[in-house]
Design an enzyme around this catalytic site. Structure first.
Site, PDB file in Angstrom:
ATOM      1  N   SER A  93       0.745  -1.233   0.166  1.00  0.00           N
ATOM      2  CA  SER A  93       0.222   0.029   0.053  1.00  0.00           C
ATOM      3  C   SER A  93       0.845   1.369  -0.045  1.00  0.00           C
ATOM      4  O   SER A  93       0.139   2.386   0.019  1.00  0.00           O
ATOM      5  CB  SER A  93      -1.146   0.058   1.157  1.00  0.00           C
ATOM      6  OG  SER A  93      -2.065  -0.855   0.944  1.00  0.00           O
ATOM      7  N   LYS A  96      -0.229   3.694  -2.798  1.00  0.00           N
ATOM      8  CA  LYS A  96      -0.993   4.987  -2.569  1.00  0.00           C
ATOM      9  C   LYS A  96      -0.436   6.192  -2.274  1.00  0.00           C
ATOM     10  O   LYS A  96      -1.116   7.022  -2.760  1.00  0.00           O
ATOM     11  CB  LYS A  96      -1.907   4.496  -1.188  1.00  0.00           C
ATOM     12  CG  LYS A  96      -2.831   3.322  -1.626  1.00  0.00           C
ATOM     13  CD  LYS A  96      -3.549   3.094  -0.103  1.00  0.00           C
ATOM     14  CE  LYS A  96      -4.714   1.792  -0.422  1.00  0.00           C
ATOM     15  NZ  LYS A  96      -3.803   0.703  -0.132  1.00  0.00           N
ATOM     16  N   SER A 255      -5.918   3.295   4.693  1.00  0.00           N
ATOM     17  CA  SER A 255      -5.406   2.465   3.491  1.00  0.00           C
ATOM     18  C   SER A 255      -6.706   1.989   2.666  1.00  0.00           C
ATOM     19  O   SER A 255      -6.698   0.804   2.450  1.00  0.00           O
ATOM     20  CB  SER A 255      -4.530   1.371   4.053  1.00  0.00           C
ATOM     21  OG  SER A 255      -3.631   0.971   2.872  1.00  0.00           O
TER      22      SER A 255
END
Length: 427
Positions: A93, A96, A255
């Site tokens: 993640s 992102k 997230s």
């Protein structure tokens, strides 16, 4: 703006937020030498102690041998410490951060997503605008406005249709598998209510809308269908989302995979490309290189969330993306990236106590002192962020490990310890 002036401005604008938080293996002499070559040539005693501690602690068996790490000085941009910092690994993640940066750059932090209702030929069409944060309360408001308009026109029955044509038909990204749809993410559509993880979020939203119309006394005939609104359809109601800056903060704090993929498609559209994985990721690469001068030679992404097991990013690239938030030229535009980073010990975020973060004897001293973006997939764990060291200087760090055989909680504890080391509270 020359480098000296820029660094002077950085020093002036960096202020503590939320207390003290800002808004691989080296077992052999050869390994230590390689790590030192990635660092600045000269250290003060505090920097040298930091380097020595990171050299030792990055050998933790929980981290394993496939590890990319870097620590940079936010004011000078010099690398204080690095281990295989240019090695491209699966970032999970941490992807992102790139998605958020590109979306804010192309769309702007004040951008809002609009969901519309239009009427034509006896049909109300709920038109998705890419608002992943749309709620039942929002749809109820839309239904109320639509019902008032129908009654004013002397109508009491209607058909309901959904238009989610803004985004391309959902597919699996490269590096995804179908099991992700069970609990990780929903097929990416431009219309969804309450963030539901269902196969057809658009039809589900239409059914919520139809039910709310019925509550308003409007009869709905037939099932909810899918189709594009006609150019001649009459606008009845619309609902705007919160500003993009708010949505980015929400995405990073928790997230949120679904928000990330929605933003990737919106970024693709804003760049003049299609609302697909390919269009969005191409836009991200262009923004990083053309706008910010960040090399993407060791950068490969296939989605916006980091779920793809085919993504590859280096710790150095992640750190450079975070460094943009400390640059006065970009910090206003990208403020929500910094603000959205979870704070160590912050309940409700991915660094909260409910996730067992920063709760060991070595890392608990950094609670409230570190901001960082987490990343977790099977076989990949990452933590990248910012903290103010004991020397008063702001530091940017990125730690990415792949393939450790240790238990997931133990890996996270070790990365938290590295972050506490950068902060200096674990001296």
């Amino acid at each position: 703006m020359n480098r000296t002036v820029r660094r002077t401005l950085v020093a002036a604008v960096l202020t503590p937020v939320a207390g003290a938080v800002m808004a691989g293996q080296s077992a052999t002499a050869a390994d230590r030498s390689a790590a030192s070559q990635e660092s600045v040539d000269r250290f003060d005693s505090g920097d040298q102690k930091l380097v020595d501690n990171l050299n030792a602690r990055s050998q933790d068996k929980n981290i394993g041998s496939t590890f990319s790490g870097v620590v940079m000085d936010a004011e000078s941009n010099e690398v204080i410490w690095g281990h295989d910092a240019q090695r491209a690994l699966m970032p999970a993640s941490n992807t992102k951060l790139a998605t958020a940066t590109a979306a804010l750059t192309l769309l702007g932090p004040d951008h809002r997503f609009t969901t519309k209702v239009v009427y034509g030929d006896g049909t109300l069409t709920l038109v998705g605008g890419g608002d992943r944060t749309l709620t039942t309360a929002d749809v109820t408001e839309l239904a109320g406005s639509a019902a008032d308009g129908l009654r004013h026109a002397g109508l009491d029955t209607v058909k309901v249709r959904v238009d989610d044509s803004l985004f391309a038909e959902p597919t699996l990204a490269e590096g995804w598998n179908s099991s992700y749809y069970d609990d990780q993410i929903a097929p990416v559509r431009s219309l969804v209510v309450d963030g539901k993880l269902v196969q057809d979020t658009a039809v589900d939203a239409g059914e919520v809308f139809a039910a709310q119309l019925a509550e308003q006394g409007i009869g709905v005939t037939g099932d909810v269908t899918r189709g594009q609104a006609a150019p001649t359809d009459f606008p009845v109601a619309e609902k705007q989302s919160a500003e993009l800056s708010v949505i980015v903060e929400q995405m990073l704090k928790t997230s949120d995979n679904d928000i990330a993929e929605t933003l990737l498609r919106a970024t693709g559209i804003a760049s003049g490309r299609e609302a697909t994985y390919e269009g969005g990721t191409a836009a991200v690469r262009d923004i990083l290189t053309d706008r910010y001068g960040i090399s993407v030679s060791n950068f490969e992404i296939h989605d916006g969330s980091g779920l793809s097991r085919s993504n590859r990013i280096t710790a150095r690239t992640v750190a450079e993306i975070l460094d943009l938030t400390t640059d006065p030229r970009h910090s206003g535009l990208l403020k929500s990236v910094s603000d959205g980073l979870p704070v160590a010990g912050e309940a409700g975020s991915t660094l909260g106590p409910e996730w067992g973060r920063f709760d060991t004897a070595n890392s608990e001293c950094a609670v409230g002192q570190v901001k960082g973006k987490t990343g977790t997939l099977t076989g990949a764990t990452a933590l990248s962020g910012l903290t103010q060291g004991k020397d008063g200087r702001w530091k940017i760090f990125s730690f990415i490990e792949n393939g450790s055989g240790a238990e997931g909680g133990a890996i996270k504890d070790s990365l938290d310890g590295l972050a506490a080391t950068v902060n200096g509270c674990w001296a």
